[in-house]
Design an enzyme around this catalytic site. Structure first.
Site, PDB file in Angstrom:
ATOM      1  CB  ALA A  34      -2.032  -1.507   9.300  1.00 29.46           C
ATOM      2  N   GLY A  36       0.357   3.447   7.386  1.00 28.07           N
ATOM      3  CA  GLY A  36       1.547   4.094   7.927  1.00 28.07           C
ATOM      4  C   GLY A  36       1.918   5.304   7.103  1.00 28.07           C
ATOM      5  N   GLY A  37       3.170   5.712   7.211  1.00 30.06           N
ATOM      6  CA  GLY A  37       3.610   6.908   6.512  1.00 30.06           C
ATOM      7  C   GLY A  37       3.851   6.691   5.038  1.00 30.06           C
ATOM      8  CG  MET A  38       6.809   5.205   3.641  1.00 26.93           C
ATOM      9  SD  MET A  38       8.369   4.393   3.267  1.00 26.93           S
ATOM     10  CE  MET A  38       8.185   2.857   4.164  1.00 26.93           C
ATOM     11  CB  ALA A  39       2.466   1.250   2.089  1.00 19.93           C
ATOM     12  CD  GLU A  40      -4.560   2.414   1.570  1.00 17.77           C
ATOM     13  OE1 GLU A  40      -5.111   3.004   2.526  1.00 17.77           O
ATOM     14  OE2 GLU A  40      -5.011   2.448   0.407  1.00 17.77           O
ATOM     15  CE  LYS A  59       4.951  -2.277   2.217  1.00 18.63           C
ATOM     16  NZ  LYS A  59       6.248  -2.880   2.602  1.00 18.63           N
ATOM     17  CG  ASP A 165      14.532  -4.160   8.738  1.00 16.56           C
ATOM     18  OD1 ASP A 165      15.078  -3.985   9.846  1.00 16.56           O
ATOM     19  OD2 ASP A 165      13.377  -3.785   8.490  1.00 16.56           O
TER      20      ASP A 165
END
Length: 591
Positions: A34, A36-40, A59, A165
């Site tokens: 996966a 995303g906008g910050m990490a893979e 991560k 969260d």
């Protein structure tokens, strides 16, 4: 051509590119699962001597963000906080590393599903998570969070961790029935390097506490409110908060509007459970359970009142019934990945389903927001889509399974090759005062006190003790969960010598009412001295006597059942003591 040497760092001049087959530190990258906008997120294998092998999830900060001081500080905060937490119900962080200028976190591989996937799959198959199993999941999550809330540093000071969260994407249930709280990515600790200022809101609006939605300072009770939302939605099979846009979401959560009762929303929910949920969902933090451990104990007490108390084995059975096909497919995928025979696309296809990242119910618009983000476009530090956000927020192997696409899942019988691990038996320790008594459990002789039994099944058992010259004693003991440790202490009173009845006196014969008019004698008093290792709070009929060691506490003569509780050590047991008139009963116990 100039001979002037370059001053830029190598990773800035030539950004590091990770690829399948690359070795990063101790880890061999199998596939990127996966981004995303910050990490893979990568699936990797750690290999060692003599065939040692372990799958991990990595991560990694994306190229470009590694030079952003604010984001790097937040990423390192996540690693520092999570690395200090070692609990069965919290994802385990193994390593924090740096490769060619890019930071990464290596964490526990967790084959399982998040609560959103479980709820949606159960609803689609018309087999929702049974209410007792939902309570078990939240009780276990509360235990993990209680540990985080009370975690202290090397100096003995409270770290002050608040998850902030707690949401469906961040509670994972493995296929073996183990509950894990994941992703402390925006957790707040008093010692963290990059502090979140009061007034800044982070997290998913649908699972925020009112004080979080208002941008106020938070403590453990905010996480308890979020757990209450999750349990409400699991047992009512509906969303608690409904909204159409992020600003409306913040208004609804932060308002003083009454929160519905779970047992009124769904009549199948017992009123006793509904009231427990209602206390967790009190808008005023002072009216909630003050600690995660208190919330856990309330749920455990409710579970013990049920005909059957579910544990990890029952959760595992449900997971295998609902996700049998995916379990088999993922097992094949891991074997292929180990042999280098599968691509990242193949892995993503193997873990995909048509489940979303939110709970069943009316679709929400952008469940993740901050006060600033609701008024402008998200910055590059923000998630770009709810699905990718849920993926990254899962942190551990939850990230591995959070990405959802098309495809249906049909239940199949649990695979014979990978049955759930048999749960550990409960352990019962039996002591008597004085020791040496013959012990019978369910009518069968098992030995002499003191003794410890690990052969009993979960359920209620009769424990009887007898000793020459002493009155026999018997207790009913309920072993609620596999692996539970319990102790029973039976006080054996001295057998009274028979005495003949004296003839009535002339006064008594002449005036039977004379004795009745005499004032009643005061109850004979004795004293209790009690010490335990570790320390415990001592309760008598819900009245707190104090914390051990208790010294010379006066009580009327008689037999008593005392409840000993230590929330930090997960101790809750009942002992029996006898107080004798004019004497001190002294006990020293190791729990």
């Amino acid at each position: 051509m100039s001979n002037t040497p370059h001053t830029e760092a190598p990773f800035e001049a030539v950004p590091a590119v990770w690829h399948q087959g690359l070795t990063v530190g101790r880890y061999h990258l199998l596939a990127r699962i996966a981004v995303g906008g910050m990490a893979e997120i990568w699936l990797a294998r750690q290999a060692g001597l003599k065939g040692f092998e372990k799958f991990v999830v990595i991560k990694r900060i994306l190229d470009g963000l590694g030079t952003d001081p604010e984001f790097v500080a937040m990423f390192l905060d996540e690693a520092r906080i999570a690395a200090q937490l070692n609990h069965p119900h919290i994802v385990q962080i193994f390593d924090l590393g740096e490769e060619a200028g890019a930071f990464f976190i290596a964490m526990e591989y967790l084959p399982g599903e998040n609560l959103a996937a479980i709820a949606r799959t159960g609803a689609r198959q018309s087999q929702p998570l049974p209410i007792p199993l939902a309570v078990r999941v939240i009780a276990d999550a509360a235990e993990g969070l209680a540990y985080a809330h009370t975690k202290t540093g090397p100096d003995g000071k409270l770290l002050g961790i608040v998850h902030r969260d707690v949401s469906p994407q961040n509670i994972l249930v493995t296929y073996d029935g183990v509950v894990k709280v994941v992703d402390f990515g925006i957790a707040k600790a008093a010692t963290r390097e990059s502090q979140t200022m009061v007034g800044q809101v982070k997290g998913k609006t649908a699972y925020m506490s009112p004080e979080q939605a208002k941008g106020q300072s938070l403590d453990a009770r905010s996480d308890i409110f979020a757990l209450g939302i999750l349990l409400f939605e699991l047992v009512t099979r509906s969303r608690l908060f409904q909204f159409s846009d992020p600003l409306e979401a913040l208004r609804v959560v932060a308002s003083d509007d009454p929160i519905p009762l779970a047992h009124e929303r769904n009549p199948e929910v017992p009123a006793t459970l509904g009231l427990i949920i209602a206390r967790a969902l009190a808008r005023d933090p002072d009216q909630r359970y003050s600690t995660g451990r208190q919330f856990q104990y309330a749920l455990e007490e409710w579970l013990r009142s049920q005909p059957e108390v579910p544990g990890a084995a029952e959760l595992a059975a449900y997971m295998h019934e609902r996700f049998g096909a995916r379990i088999q497919e993922r097992a094949k995928m891991l074997e292929a990945a180990r042999n280098g025979e599968v691509s990242s696309t193949g892995i993503r296809r193997a873990v995909s389903s048509n489940t979303g990242d939110s709970m069943p119910g009316r679709a929400q618009v952008d469940e993740e927001t901050t006060l600033e983000q609701s008024l402008r476009k998200r910055s590059r530090l923000s998630m770009t889509a709810a699905a990718v956000g849920g993926l990254l927020l899962l942190g551990g192997m939850g990230a591995f399974f959070a990405l959802r696409s098309g495809g249906s899942v049909e239940p199949v019988p649990p695979p014979v090759a990978t049955p759930p691990v048999a749960p550990a038996p409960p352990i019962l320790t039996i002591e008597t005062d004085p020791p040496g008594a013959l012990i019978k459990v369910d009518g069968q002789e098992v030995g002499h006190s003191p003794l410890t039994l690990d052969t009993l099944s979960v359920g209620e058992h009769s424990v009887a003790a007898s000793l020459e010259g002493r009155l026999p004693a018997e207790r009913q003991v309920k072993l609620a969960n596999p692996g539970e440790r319990a102790m029973v202490l039976l006080a054996l009173a001295v057998e009274p010598a028979p005495t003949p009845n004296p003839p009535p006196t002339s006064t008594e014969t002449a005036s039977p009412s004379a004795s009745q008019s005499r004032p009643a004698k005061k109850a004979a008093m004795g004293k209790l001295t009690l010490d335990t290792t570790p320390w415990t709070r001592v309760f008598l009929r819900k009245q707190r006597l104090g914390d051990t060691p208790l010294i010379d506490v006066q009580l009327p003569a008689g037999k008593y059942q005392l409840k000993l509780v230590n929330e930090e050590k997960n101790i809750s047991t009942v002992i029996e003591v006898e107080i004798r008139a004019g004497q001190t009963t002294a006990k020293k116990l190791r729990l």
